[in-house]
Every structure is written in structure tokens, then in C-alpha cells.
Design an enzyme around this catalytic site. Structure first.
Site: not given
Length: 356
Positions: A37, A41, A45, A48, A70, A72, A75
Site C-alpha cells: 500500500t 502506521c 492503528c 486492516r 506515506r 496513514c 492513525c
């Protein structure tokens, strides 16, 4: 920006288990990134859970950014002021608010990854209360909501988590300002005296019980103000005030015109223990001065508690006498004000002019 390295480092296996448990290890402020992705995080967090093979661990948010990931949006691991301790306290608050059986301090601490003593200290630094005190306020709120929804007093007591009626009645006196049965009937039988006038800031009403002033509200008309008080205490008897209330109203009007005269009224402050603590701290801010939410939180011994302080300030219903208008944002913005930002700006300008 200078990177702060952790003095303690968990193994990758321990960090992965923390991600699975959504529980940060004590003293390890790592973040994890998901290669599929491109997002990183905090371990707590609620997003998923990823596949282990796609996860990389970094000591800081800056390290993750440098590697091309990058932050999240849920959170916000890169947000200034966001840290694992604050996230842990937030999760504990949600548990205390949502669970019927109050979790113990050791249970909350274990979930957060801290010792009970250390977690209690962290919790108080964010909220200003211990977990036990916070839970007490939550129970009182539940009881008030159940009473207003039509539950019997007995049902409301036990639905709210009270094991003994004596404790519930004691909490109700402090939080609701009256007994549970009276609160259920909308303050039935309570006498609320009031006085209204037109001030330099518009129509104003001063209302109170035999204990002192319980509301000072601004509005657009006298009828609107009366409706506000009646809606708050639908079963109460509203009476036009006598000389005592006339003198309180006169003091309020004088203060608006000449803030240097000060304002000292007997108050019937009704709220949770934390709200009352914040409101009492507001009384110590001199006219003509302002304080930021974070400064007030530090003064209360809770350096992480600016948001909690802001929520308590927003719940204040006694304008001027509890001077919530003297708290502003760190950037100088006036923030919100129950009775309108224009009134807040006018009040601060009057107080500053009087001080100088």
C-alpha cells in the site's frame, strides 16, 4: 528535523505481535510500513492487518518517509503531538466508555504495554483524572442519559454500572446537581430563578438555584433565553428573581462595561469532576489575559490533555462568571465560543482595554 532514536528496541517478532494485538510495546515508538500500500502506521492503528511478508519496521516516522512511505490517514503517525502513549490512553478511554464491566487498571495497563503505575501516570497526564475517576464520570453520564430516556431510577442505577445505590446518589449530586429521581423528572420541583436584561453583548439571562448561579446565557431575545433554561430543566419551576438575583445580574452588566471591576458570583457548577476542575482553573485567569488550551492543560498537570480541556470548556454553560472566553488556540485564533466568536472577541477587547 532532528530524529529522536529509541533507547529501547523490540525484536521484529515482538513488534509484529504488537501490530497484531494493536498494542505498542512499552518504550518502543516504532512505526510499521506496508509495501503493497505504500503506507506506514502506528502499531495501535485500527486499519486492516497486513500480511507479515509485506511489513517493514522503522524506528521513526521520518525513517519511513525517507524510505518512500506515506503516513496513514487514520492513525496519523506523523502528526505533531501524536505518540504511542496518547494513542494508548485514547484506547483506554474508549474501553471505559463502551464496556459494561469497568476494566481494571492492570487490565488497561497490560493492553497498553505499560506497568499499572506508569500507565496511571500517563493517563492522568492526558486526561487530568485517574482511570477510576474517569470511569466514575462515565457512569454518571450514563445514568443521566438513562433517566432522560425514561428508565426508572433503579434501572438507571444498575444499567449505568453502579453496584450500590448510595454511590449513585452521591455521584448524581455532584454531576447532575440533584437527586436521580428529580433529574429524571426534568428537575421536577426544583426552583430555577432567573433575571434577564439587554447588555452590550445582547440579551442575557442569569439563572440559578438556591446554591448559586447555574447558567448565564446570551441569545437574540428574552424568549429564546427562557426556552433555553426551560429545555435544560423541563420539570423545574421558573420564577422571576428577587433582589439577590437582581444584584447578580447588575454585577454581570457592570462587569461587561467595566471588566476591571471583577466578577464574583456564587456558583452552582454542575458537571463531571474533570469539568469542574477545568472550570475552576478558568476562574484563576485574570481579566485582560488569555491562555492557550495546551497552557491550561499543563497548568492542570496534564501536558497531553489539551483536547480534553477543550471539550470541558465547550461544555461550560455559565458565561463570563466561568471565563472560558479567555482560552484561545496556540496560533492566536479565538476558536469556537458557545455564544458566538464575535462576543468572545468583544469581551477580550474590553478586558484588554480595561487592563491597559
Amino acid at each position: 528535523m532532528t530524529k529522536t532514536r529509541n533507547t529501547f528496541r523490540s525484536t521484529d517478532e515482538q513488534r509484529w505481535q504488537a501490530v497484531l494485538d494493536r498494542r505498542p510495546p512499552a518504550d518502543d515508538g516504532f512505526v510499521y510500513a506496508v509495501e503493497t500500500t505504500g503506507v506506514f502506521c502506528l502499531p495501535g492503528c485500527a486499519s486492516r492487518r497486513p500480511n507479515r511478508s509485506n511489513v517493514r519496521f522503522f524506528e521513526t516516522a521520518e525513517d519511513a518517509k525517507s524510505a518512500g512511505f506515506r503516513p496513514c490517514r487514520r492513525c496519523r503517525p506523523d502528526r505533531k503531538g501524536t505518540d504511542l502513549a496518547t494513542a494508548a490512553v485514547t484506547r483506554a478511554c474508549r474501553r471505559l466508555e463502551q464496556e459494561d464491566v469497568e476494566p481494571t487498571l492492570p487490565e488497561l495497563a497490560a493492553e497498553a504495554g505499560y506497568s499499572p503505575a506508569h500507565f496511571q501516570k500517563l493517563f492522568k497526564s492526558c486526561i487530568g483524572l485517574s482511570p477510576k475517576q474517569y470511569a466514575k464520570g462515565i457512569r454518571a453520564k450514563r445514568m443521566g442519559a438513562a433517566l432522560l430516556e425514561g428508565s426508572t431510577v433503579t434501572d438507571a442505577l444498575y444499567e449505568s454500572g453502579y453496584g450500590a445505590a448510595s454511590r449513585a446518589y452521591e455521584a448524581a449530586t455532584d454531576t447532575l446537581g440533584m437527586t436521580p429521581s428529580r433529574y429524571r423528572s426534568g428537575a421536577n420541583g426544583e426552583t430555577i430563578r432567573f433575571a434577564t436584561a439587554t447588555s452590550a453583548l445582547g440579551p442575557v439571562i442569569v439563572a440559578g438555584t438556591r446554591r448559586g448561579v447555574c447558567a448565564v446565557e446570551f441569545g437574540e431575545s428574552r424568549n429564546e433565553l427562557l426556552r433555553l433554561i426551560q429545555a435544560r430543566f423541563p420539570g423545574a419551576v421558573l420564577q422571576s428573581a428577587g433582589k439577590a438575583f437582581e444584584s447578580w445580574l447588575s454585577a454581570l452588566l457592570t462587569f461587561i462595561e467595566t471588566p476591571q471591576a471583577g466578577l464574583d458570583l456564587p456558583l452552582d457548577i454542575q458537571g463531571t469532576a474533570f469539568q469542574q476542575r477545568v472550570w475552576n482553573a478558568l476562574l484563576k485567569i485574570p481579566a485582560g489575559e488569555t491562555m492557550t488550551y495546551s497552557e491550561l492543560a499543563r497548568r492542570l498537570g496534564m501536558p497531553r490533555g489539551a483536547r480534553a480541556v477543550a471539550s470541558a470548556i465547550a461544555a461550560n454553560r455559565i458565561a463570563l462568571a466561568v471565563p472560558c472566553h479567555r482560552v484561545i488556540r496556540k496560533d492566536g485564533d479565538l476558536a469556537d465560543y458557545r455564544w458566538g466568536v464575535a462576543r468572545k472577541r468583544d469581551l477580550l477587547a474590553r478586558e484588554k482595554a480595561a487592563r491597559t
